[in-house]
Design a protein around this motif. Structure first.
Motif, mmCIF file in Angstrom:
data_model
loop_
_atom_site.group_PDB
_atom_site.id
_atom_site.type_symbol
_atom_site.label_atom_id
_atom_site.label_comp_id
_atom_site.label_asym_id
_atom_site.label_seq_id
_atom_site.Cartn_x
_atom_site.Cartn_y
_atom_site.Cartn_z
ATOM 1 N N GLU A 240 79.591 100.612 47.698
ATOM 2 C CA GLU A 240 80.945 100.666 47.072
ATOM 3 C C GLU A 240 81.975 101.044 48.152
ATOM 4 O O GLU A 240 83.011 100.704 48.154
ATOM 5 C CB GLU A 240 80.960 101.431 45.839
ATOM 6 C CG GLU A 240 82.228 101.486 45.010
ATOM 7 C CD GLU A 240 82.573 100.002 44.624
ATOM 8 O OE1 GLU A 240 83.717 99.475 44.495
ATOM 9 O OE2 GLU A 240 81.847 98.997 44.210
ATOM 10 N N LEU A 243 82.519 98.497 50.610
ATOM 11 C CA LEU A 243 83.577 97.088 49.793
ATOM 12 C C LEU A 243 84.845 97.669 49.940
ATOM 13 O O LEU A 243 85.766 96.938 50.357
ATOM 14 C CB LEU A 243 82.905 97.079 48.371
ATOM 15 C CG LEU A 243 81.520 96.316 48.372
ATOM 16 C CD1 LEU A 243 81.119 96.359 46.925
ATOM 17 C CD2 LEU A 243 81.589 94.976 49.005
ATOM 18 N N LYS A 247 87.760 95.689 51.742
ATOM 19 C CA LYS A 247 88.949 94.963 50.960
ATOM 20 C C LYS A 247 90.297 95.416 51.309
ATOM 21 O O LYS A 247 91.208 94.565 51.438
ATOM 22 C CB LYS A 247 88.752 95.372 49.344
ATOM 23 C CG LYS A 247 89.858 94.914 48.430
ATOM 24 C CD LYS A 247 89.490 95.272 47.049
ATOM 25 C CE LYS A 247 90.609 94.716 46.032
ATOM 26 N NZ LYS A 247 90.163 95.197 44.447
ATOM 27 N N ILE A 362 77.302 89.386 43.330
ATOM 28 C CA ILE A 362 77.304 91.056 42.586
ATOM 29 C C ILE A 362 77.535 91.994 43.721
ATOM 30 O O ILE A 362 78.031 92.736 43.307
ATOM 31 C CB ILE A 362 75.790 90.692 41.952
ATOM 32 C CG1 ILE A 362 75.932 89.937 40.924
ATOM 33 C CG2 ILE A 362 75.818 92.473 41.462
ATOM 34 C CD1 ILE A 362 74.538 89.719 40.246
ATOM 35 N N THR A 364 78.850 91.956 46.514
ATOM 36 C CA THR A 364 80.345 92.329 47.072
ATOM 37 C C THR A 364 81.454 92.232 46.079
ATOM 38 O O THR A 364 82.589 92.147 46.374
ATOM 39 C CB THR A 364 80.533 90.791 48.075
ATOM 40 O OG1 THR A 364 80.282 89.517 47.235
ATOM 41 C CG2 THR A 364 79.752 90.929 49.162
ATOM 42 N N ASN A 365 81.108 92.623 44.699
ATOM 43 C CA ASN A 365 82.084 92.422 43.786
ATOM 44 C C ASN A 365 82.884 91.287 43.382
ATOM 45 O O ASN A 365 83.863 91.131 42.742
ATOM 46 C CB ASN A 365 83.006 93.560 43.711
ATOM 47 C CG ASN A 365 82.346 94.855 43.410
ATOM 48 O OD1 ASN A 365 81.292 94.988 43.105
ATOM 49 N ND2 ASN A 365 82.934 95.956 43.923
ATOM 50 N N GLN A 366 82.384 90.004 43.775
ATOM 51 C CA GLN A 366 82.850 88.949 43.473
ATOM 52 C C GLN A 366 82.650 88.167 42.179
ATOM 53 O O GLN A 366 83.164 87.511 41.452
ATOM 54 C CB GLN A 366 82.469 87.659 44.638
ATOM 55 C CG GLN A 366 83.123 87.966 46.136
ATOM 56 C CD GLN A 366 82.585 86.892 46.911
ATOM 57 O OE1 GLN A 366 81.162 86.374 47.059
ATOM 58 N NE2 GLN A 366 83.500 86.319 47.667
ATOM 59 N N THR A 368 81.753 89.435 38.359
ATOM 60 C CA THR A 368 81.813 90.363 37.543
ATOM 61 C C THR A 368 82.007 89.763 36.136
ATOM 62 O O THR A 368 81.776 88.554 36.111
ATOM 63 C CB THR A 368 83.294 91.064 37.663
ATOM 64 O OG1 THR A 368 84.414 90.246 37.380
ATOM 65 C CG2 THR A 368 83.442 91.738 39.042
ATOM 66 N N ASP A 434 71.316 93.217 36.432
ATOM 67 C CA ASP A 434 72.657 93.721 36.708
ATOM 68 C C ASP A 434 73.388 94.557 35.561
ATOM 69 O O ASP A 434 73.701 95.770 35.785
ATOM 70 C CB ASP A 434 73.580 93.189 37.635
ATOM 71 C CG ASP A 434 74.741 93.862 38.074
ATOM 72 O OD1 ASP A 434 74.461 95.002 38.802
ATOM 73 O OD2 ASP A 434 76.068 93.677 37.790
#
Length: 473
Positions: A240, A243, A247, A362, A364-366, A368, A434
């Motif tokens: 995290e 990331l 970002k 998932i 890379t938090n793309q 959700t 997840d």
């Protein structure tokens, strides 16, 4: 080697070092062999002359390229070149080999020369007893910092951060900050920005060195600093953290404890390693290959891969169980046995494609909860398009080859159906795992393979039985 031969050997070593790296900045095999030959011959002068010009990262690579049984002799020959920078760049397993051969006070000397995060990386891999001995040999300040870092969870910001940073009060002027930097030799020399803190040592802003250098001395730091900043909780997972750096395009970031106090910082050079490490882990976990490190002891690799294969065994048995229901159809038309592997294999490939995309999304938090349904629809449309295209091509091809319209229809429909199953499984399996806080990179491929194999056999043989496909039509 005689005294008259030593100057000549050193001259040869100097010539050799001119071509020590290839065009991809990797150590040439002949250079590595020249070093090892010198060590084996007991010619430490030549070995040292070859290794000395190398960058610490290249020295670390040299040890990684050296066979396990020859590393101790190499370390003895170039012992004075094995500084803290080399150990910081070294592969974990290779470093562990060398550290096992050192005395605790020698390990402590190396750790004391490193930033806290690099020192922690070395000490955390030692056995508990060895850790205590090394910590006991450290300077009290270094020991306290490392013990605090070791108290945080593995792969957390607390393990990753370094304590060496520059923090100044918000009421200081730029001149005060400059005088402070110049008047204290014990301050760290490697930093890109200064953190500005309040009386409780809470970070309230950051100030780039370039701003300080270009600002008059009488200006207050509070007027120069940037108040918007990305703060990293000390217990945040390193993935995290990476990331956030990606970002917000960060060079460094402040790490804060539960009370909001500044306790350390993380720099982008550490994040580059984390990104590479996490990306590699996800790929290897999908295949069940463990850490995938070629320096990992064979017993660990065998245990990891065998465990994964044993987990896959029930899914293979399930596929065989499905096939057993259609023994009659296969016996009547042996060609079905040859073609059903194509259906399951194509579905498996399609499922792997979808799974790789979803696991990455998932990570890379793309992907959700807000866009999961859209992702499912998207992958279903892709699977349907690919399934129709492949089904038509395979159906037409089988019709041309075997002149069986019933077989062509069954073959094409089975390909379409299994592509749809693969597309949905490739999304739903990792998303579901997840949701239950299970790493989708670890377990997803087992379930996706189970669905594509079982449903591939079931759809193909089931349709063959439904349409009455047999060898006499």
């Amino acid at each position: 080697m005689s005294e008259t031969e030593l100057p000549e050997a050193r001259a040869d070593a100097e010539v050799e070092t001119e071509s020590q790296l290839d065009r991809d900045d990797r150590l040439r095999p002949e250079f590595v062999q020249a070093v090892l030959d010198a060590v084996e011959a007991g010619d430490t002068e030549t070995a040292r002359a070859l290794v000395e010009p190398l960058h610490p990262a290249d020295v670390a690579d040299l040890f990684e390229l050296t066979p396990h049984e020859e590393r101790a002799a190499l370390a003895h020959a170039v012992a004075d070149l094995l500084d803290a920078d080399v150990f910081a760049e070294m592969n974990d397993y290779v470093r562990e080999d060398l550290l096992d051969a050192l005395e605790p006070h020698e390990v402590a000397d190396i750790a004391s020369e490193l930033d806290t995060d690099d020192a922690v990386a070395i000490i955390e891999d030692l056995d508990a007893a060895e850790q205590r001995e090394v910590l006991r040999a450290l300077d009290p300040d270094d020991r306290a910092a490392i013990e605090e870092a070791l108290s945080y969870p593995e792969e957390s910001a607390g393990r990753l951060m370094q304590r060496e940073l520059i923090a100044v009060p918000e009421h200081w002027t730029v001149g005060d900050a400059i005088d402070y930097l110049r008047g204290h030799e014990e301050l760290t020399t490697d930093f890109w920005e200064i953190f500005v803190v309040d009386r409780r040592h809470h970070p309230v802003g950051t100030c780039a060195l370039s701003w300080i250098l270009r600002t008059p001395r009488e200006i207050a730091m509070a007027d120069v600093m940037k108040r918007e900043q990305t703060l990293i909780p000390v217990d945040m997972d390193q993935e995290e953290v990476a990331l956030r750096f990606q970002k917000y395009a960060l060079i460094s970031a402040a790490v804060v404890d539960d009370s909001g106090r500044l306790v350390g910082m993380i720099t982008v050079d550490d994040i580059v390693h984390i990104i590479q490490q996490e990306a590699g882990e996800d790929v290897l976990r999908l295949s069940g290959a463990g850490e995938g490190d070629i320096n990992e002891p064979i017993r660990f690799t065998v245990r990891t891969r065998l465990t994964w294969l044993l987990i896959n065994l029930p899914t293979a048995m399930l596929a065989a169980f499905v096939i057993s229901f259609f023994d009659g159809e296969i016996a009547a038309f042996a060609l079905l046995a040859s073609l059903m592997g194509v259906v399951s294999g194509m579905g498996g490939n399609a499922g792997t494609q979808t799974l790789a995309v979803v696991v990455r999304a998932i990570a890379t938090n793309q992907l959700t909860s807000s866009n999961t349904s859209r992702m499912i629809v998207r992958e279903f449309r892709i699977a349907a398009t690919n399934g129709v295209t492949l089904g038509l091509l395979i159906g037409i091809g089988s019709l041309i080859i075997w002149h069986r319209a019933d077989l062509a229809v069954v073959f094409g429909l089975a390909i379409l159906f299994n592509n749809l199953v693969a597309g949905l499984a490739g999304v739903l399996v990792p998303v579901t795992l997840d949701r239950f806080d299970i790493d989708p990179a670890v377990s997803s491929s087992v379930f996706v393979t189970m669905f594509t194999d079982s449903m591939g056999f079931l759809s193909f043989l089931g349709l063959a039985a439904l349409f009455g496909v047999h060898g006499t039509g």
